[in-house]
Design a protein around this motif. Structure first.
Motif, mmCIF file in Angstrom:
data_model
loop_
_atom_site.group_PDB
_atom_site.id
_atom_site.type_symbol
_atom_site.label_atom_id
_atom_site.label_comp_id
_atom_site.label_asym_id
_atom_site.label_seq_id
_atom_site.Cartn_x
_atom_site.Cartn_y
_atom_site.Cartn_z
ATOM 1 N N HIS A 40 24.756 -28.993 2.002
ATOM 2 C CA HIS A 40 24.163 -27.683 2.225
ATOM 3 C C HIS A 40 22.667 -27.832 2.483
ATOM 4 O O HIS A 40 22.028 -28.727 1.928
ATOM 5 C CB HIS A 40 24.304 -26.764 0.997
ATOM 6 N N SER A 41 22.105 -26.926 3.272
ATOM 7 C CA SER A 41 20.654 -26.808 3.306
ATOM 8 C C SER A 41 20.174 -26.304 1.953
ATOM 9 O O SER A 41 20.801 -25.433 1.354
ATOM 10 C CB SER A 41 20.210 -25.843 4.415
ATOM 11 N N ASP A 42 19.061 -26.855 1.477
ATOM 12 C CA ASP A 42 18.546 -26.444 0.177
ATOM 13 C C ASP A 42 17.294 -25.583 0.274
ATOM 14 O O ASP A 42 16.697 -25.225 -0.741
ATOM 15 C CB ASP A 42 18.277 -27.657 -0.723
ATOM 16 N N GLY A 43 16.889 -25.249 1.482
ATOM 17 C CA GLY A 43 15.722 -24.389 1.677
ATOM 18 C C GLY A 43 15.444 -24.224 3.157
ATOM 19 O O GLY A 43 16.301 -24.520 4.001
ATOM 20 N N TRP A 44 14.259 -23.748 3.489
ATOM 21 C CA TRP A 44 13.906 -23.632 4.908
ATOM 22 C C TRP A 44 12.424 -23.889 5.142
ATOM 23 O O TRP A 44 11.581 -23.704 4.277
ATOM 24 C CB TRP A 44 14.340 -22.290 5.488
#
Length: 317
Positions: free
Chosen positions: A127-131
């Protein structure tokens, strides 16, 4: 999980070493990490509403040639008032709005991208954990758990910034940036959201008005991107896993893509381990093109995942 050529998924410490040795490039390097609040808020959101890994995801994760399947991510939209609205994948190749707001205060930002900065498997998924977001003043910021972090300045020299996955062959997601001369630059992720020095990886990229990608489309485990030219033709650039030459020669996908005013990829929205492409048309409808794991025909026929109103977002990622 097999390793790719170039930097591999266990090479986070090596990247940190590279960043320490090559620390500056005309104000655009981002090895230093600040931890003080800088304004906007980020709310970690639920991921993957009820999706179970499909056979495609399992085969993508276990294939000998593959580094990893595409990350299963939410889809985000940014309103002009700075509110960020999240949508999570649900069964049936659909998305469902996440209750509340996923962020506030993102008014003076551009080029926002999700990123998996540690490259760790979380249960069945990546998963992406931020941006990442770039301010109108040219500062690169990163939002995850805790305060938004300032990663450095000088990013106003770029007119397009995309985090398309681990395009350098390593564990964390990397960043691609195009300057006003059409030169494409590659920044590698260190594993803590900071980035290495930039590497020049191509020229002539001003031929494209849309560039998108977030993981593997073709089935070889390497992150790919697509780019649309002014004539409406969409081109596929297959990932190589080599951080100094991250893409092979382009492959024509199809024509007629000028019907869309926005192309982007949040990653895998369907749970099959392939990166998908999302397109918004002029009427504000949202269309999903599922990744197929093929170079010659990378996407399925489109399906509508949003009927109208999506033109209300000034950015989606």
């Amino acid at each position: 999980m097999a390793k790719t050529s170039g930097l591999n998924r266990t090479g986070v410490l090596a990247r940190v070493t590279v960043a320490a040795v090559t620390a500056a490039l005309v104000g655009t390097t981002t090895a230093a990490v600040a931890a003080e609040p800088v304004g906007p808020t980020f709310k970690p959101a639920q991921q993957a509403g009820g999706l179970a890994p499909s056979a495609g995801a399992a085969s993508a994760a276990g294939a000998a040639a593959a580094a990893a399947p595409a990350a299963l991510n939410n889809l985000y939209g940014v309103h002009s008032n700075g509110d960020v609205i999240g949508y999570t994948p649900v069964p049936g190749d659909a998305i469902q709005r996440i209750a509340g707001k996923s962020g506030t205060g993102w008014v003076n930002y551009k080029h926002m991208n999700q990123a998996d900065t540690d490259g760790r498997l979380e249960g069945d998924w990546y998963h992406s954990d931020g941006w990442y977001g770039i301010t109108t003043g040219g500062r690169l910021h990163y939002a995850s758990d805790g305060p938004v972090r300032d990663l450095g300045g000088g990013w106003n020299i770029y007119n397009k910034v995309v985090s398309a996955g681990n395009t350098g062959g390593g564990a964390p997601d990397d960043v691609l940036a195009r300057d006003s001369a059409g030169v494409l630059w590659h920044y590698l992720g260190n594993g803590n959201a900071s980035l290495t020095q930039r590497y020049r990886v191509g020229s002539g990229w001003n031929a494209y008005n849309q560039i998108a990608g977030k993981g593997d489309v073709t089935g070889d485990g390497r992150a790919d991107i697509v780019a649309r030219d002014s004539g409406g033709t969409l081109w596929l650039y297959k990932g190589t896993g080599n951080y100094r030459a991250p893409f092979s020669s382009r492959i024509r996908v199809g024509s007629g893509w000028n019907t869309y005013n926005y192309l982007f990829s949040p990653g895998d929205l369907t749970g099959d381990g392939r990166a998908d492409l999302v397109a918004r048309d002029g009427a504000g409808a949202l269309w999903l093109y599922k990744g197929k794991g093929s170079s010659s025909s990378p996407y399925t026929t489109r399906s509508k995942i949003g009927t109208s109103g999506w033109n209300g977002f000034r950015m989606m990622f």
